[in-house]
Design a protein around this motif. Sequence first.
Motif, PDB file in Angstrom:
ATOM      1  N   MET A   1       0.846  -1.173   0.000  1.00  0.00           N
ATOM      2  CA  MET A   1       0.000   0.000   0.000  1.00  0.00           C
ATOM      3  C   MET A   1       0.892   1.237   0.000  1.00  0.00           C
ATOM      4  O   MET A   1       1.889   1.289   0.696  1.00  0.00           O
ATOM      5  CB  MET A   1      -0.913  -0.010   1.226  1.00  0.00           C
ATOM      6  N   GLU A   2       0.497   2.211  -0.754  1.00  0.00           N
ATOM      7  CA  GLU A   2       1.218   3.470  -0.825  1.00  0.00           C
ATOM      8  C   GLU A   2       0.273   4.609  -0.473  1.00  0.00           C
ATOM      9  O   GLU A   2      -0.900   4.602  -0.844  1.00  0.00           O
ATOM     10  CB  GLU A   2       1.765   3.656  -2.245  1.00  0.00           C
ATOM     11  N   LEU A  42      -2.567   4.996  21.339  1.00  0.00           N
ATOM     12  CA  LEU A  42      -2.688   3.676  20.715  1.00  0.00           C
ATOM     13  C   LEU A  42      -4.151   3.253  20.631  1.00  0.00           C
ATOM     14  O   LEU A  42      -4.623   2.806  19.578  1.00  0.00           O
ATOM     15  CB  LEU A  42      -1.870   2.655  21.501  1.00  0.00           C
ATOM     16  N   ARG A  43      -4.907   3.429  21.707  1.00  0.00           N
ATOM     17  CA  ARG A  43      -6.311   2.994  21.703  1.00  0.00           C
ATOM     18  C   ARG A  43      -7.144   3.798  20.713  1.00  0.00           C
ATOM     19  O   ARG A  43      -7.935   3.228  19.950  1.00  0.00           O
ATOM     20  CB  ARG A  43      -6.917   3.109  23.116  1.00  0.00           C
ATOM     21  N   ALA A  44      -6.973   5.112  20.688  1.00  0.00           N
ATOM     22  CA  ALA A  44      -7.726   5.929  19.732  1.00  0.00           C
ATOM     23  C   ALA A  44      -7.366   5.540  18.300  1.00  0.00           C
ATOM     24  O   ALA A  44      -8.238   5.451  17.436  1.00  0.00           O
ATOM     25  CB  ALA A  44      -7.453   7.410  19.968  1.00  0.00           C
ATOM     26  N   SER A  45      -6.100   5.273  18.056  1.00  0.00           N
ATOM     27  CA  SER A  45      -5.659   4.892  16.710  1.00  0.00           C
ATOM     28  C   SER A  45      -6.240   3.550  16.290  1.00  0.00           C
ATOM     29  O   SER A  45      -6.579   3.347  15.121  1.00  0.00           O
ATOM     30  CB  SER A  45      -4.131   4.860  16.655  1.00  0.00           C
ATOM     31  N   GLN A  46      -6.377   2.626  17.247  1.00  0.00           N
ATOM     32  CA  GLN A  46      -7.019   1.344  16.950  1.00  0.00           C
ATOM     33  C   GLN A  46      -8.472   1.565  16.570  1.00  0.00           C
ATOM     34  O   GLN A  46      -8.963   1.011  15.581  1.00  0.00           O
ATOM     35  CB  GLN A  46      -6.934   0.412  18.172  1.00  0.00           C
ATOM     36  N   CYS A  50      -6.238   3.605  12.146  1.00  0.00           N
ATOM     37  CA  CYS A  50      -5.063   4.286  11.605  1.00  0.00           C
ATOM     38  C   CYS A  50      -3.830   3.408  11.818  1.00  0.00           C
ATOM     39  O   CYS A  50      -3.213   3.432  12.885  1.00  0.00           O
ATOM     40  CB  CYS A  50      -4.880   5.648  12.257  1.00  0.00           C
ATOM     41  N   SER A  51      -3.478   2.651  10.796  1.00  0.00           N
ATOM     42  CA  SER A  51      -2.349   1.731  10.930  1.00  0.00           C
ATOM     43  C   SER A  51      -1.040   2.462  11.156  1.00  0.00           C
ATOM     44  O   SER A  51      -0.176   1.989  11.901  1.00  0.00           O
ATOM     45  CB  SER A  51      -2.249   0.808   9.710  1.00  0.00           C
ATOM     46  N   ALA A  52      -0.865   3.632  10.545  1.00  0.00           N
ATOM     47  CA  ALA A  52       0.378   4.390  10.724  1.00  0.00           C
ATOM     48  C   ALA A  52       0.544   4.813  12.180  1.00  0.00           C
ATOM     49  O   ALA A  52       1.639   4.711  12.746  1.00  0.00           O
ATOM     50  CB  ALA A  52       0.396   5.608   9.806  1.00  0.00           C
ATOM     51  N   CYS A  53      -0.542   5.264  12.804  1.00  0.00           N
ATOM     52  CA  CYS A  53      -0.462   5.716  14.202  1.00  0.00           C
ATOM     53  C   CYS A  53      -0.372   4.540  15.176  1.00  0.00           C
ATOM     54  O   CYS A  53       0.319   4.636  16.194  1.00  0.00           O
ATOM     55  CB  CYS A  53      -1.635   6.626  14.538  1.00  0.00           C
ATOM     56  N   VAL A  54      -1.039   3.436  14.879  1.00  0.00           N
ATOM     57  CA  VAL A  54      -0.895   2.245  15.722  1.00  0.00           C
ATOM     58  C   VAL A  54       0.567   1.802  15.701  1.00  0.00           C
ATOM     59  O   VAL A  54       1.175   1.539  16.749  1.00  0.00           O
ATOM     60  CB  VAL A  54      -1.829   1.099  15.262  1.00  0.00           C
ATOM     61  N   ASP A  55       1.141   1.745  14.517  1.00  0.00           N
ATOM     62  CA  ASP A  55       2.542   1.366  14.354  1.00  0.00           C
ATOM     63  C   ASP A  55       3.445   2.317  15.144  1.00  0.00           C
ATOM     64  O   ASP A  55       4.285   1.893  15.938  1.00  0.00           O
ATOM     65  CB  ASP A  55       2.887   1.393  12.860  1.00  0.00           C
ATOM     66  N   MET A  56       3.252   3.615  14.936  1.00  0.00           N
ATOM     67  CA  MET A  56       4.092   4.622  15.587  1.00  0.00           C
ATOM     68  C   MET A  56       4.003   4.546  17.106  1.00  0.00           C
ATOM     69  O   MET A  56       5.029   4.500  17.805  1.00  0.00           O
ATOM     70  CB  MET A  56       3.694   6.028  15.151  1.00  0.00           C
ATOM     71  N   PRO A 146       0.327   4.216   5.215  1.00  0.00           N
ATOM     72  CA  PRO A 146       0.455   2.822   5.668  1.00  0.00           C
ATOM     73  C   PRO A 146       1.256   2.697   6.955  1.00  0.00           C
ATOM     74  O   PRO A 146       2.105   3.535   7.260  1.00  0.00           O
ATOM     75  CB  PRO A 146       1.190   2.146   4.501  1.00  0.00           C
ATOM     76  N   GLY A 147       0.990   1.665   7.697  1.00  0.00           N
ATOM     77  CA  GLY A 147       1.753   1.353   8.893  1.00  0.00           C
ATOM     78  C   GLY A 147       2.730   0.235   8.614  1.00  0.00           C
ATOM     79  O   GLY A 147       2.603  -0.479   7.615  1.00  0.00           O
ATOM     80  N   GLY A 148       3.711   0.108   9.481  1.00  0.00           N
ATOM     81  CA  GLY A 148       4.643  -1.008   9.383  1.00  0.00           C
ATOM     82  C   GLY A 148       6.102  -0.619   9.257  1.00  0.00           C
ATOM     83  O   GLY A 148       6.975  -1.372   9.645  1.00  0.00           O
TER      84      GLY A 148
END
Length: 164
Positions: A1-2, A42-46, A50-56, A146-148
């Motif tokens: 994903m981009e 983390l909880r709000a991002s879940q 928002c995969s980018a924020c969960v990752d971060m 994207p997250g990761g």
Amino acid sequence: MEARLNPFASPVLGKVFKHLIAANKSLADSTLPYATQELVRLRASQINGCSACVDMHFKEAVHAGEEATRLNLVAVWREATVFTDAERAALELAEQGSRLADGGGVTDEAWANAAKYYDEEQLAALVGVIALINAFNRGNVMIRQPGGSYQAGQHVQAAAQLSS
């Protein structure tokens, strides 16, 4: 994903993100515990997908010494035994503050519970953390960030890039 666009290459969105990042400085300087701030982010991002924020925020919390077990249980904090009563109150406030479209807003009970553990300045910081992470979540979800690939400390570099 981009991603649909690079927020740091966009003059308009870059300025918006710069101001959001700058607002986080006030929160970092507050007496609200950093661990609580990252759990809430983390909880709000879940919730917001928002995969980018969960990752971060997972990686930033680990980098700051948070236990992976606690971070892995944030999504099910009600059933987990690893959170303090204060953290539970903050997570409840984060959930209600992130799910405004579900109706009801933030209940008086959730606010009163949080006020048992946090003073007025900490509550103000908690509101700020929840509002800012929701803004970041919405922007990142819209552009499909994207997250990761996030590396701990990377946001410091991005903030420096925006300042120049």
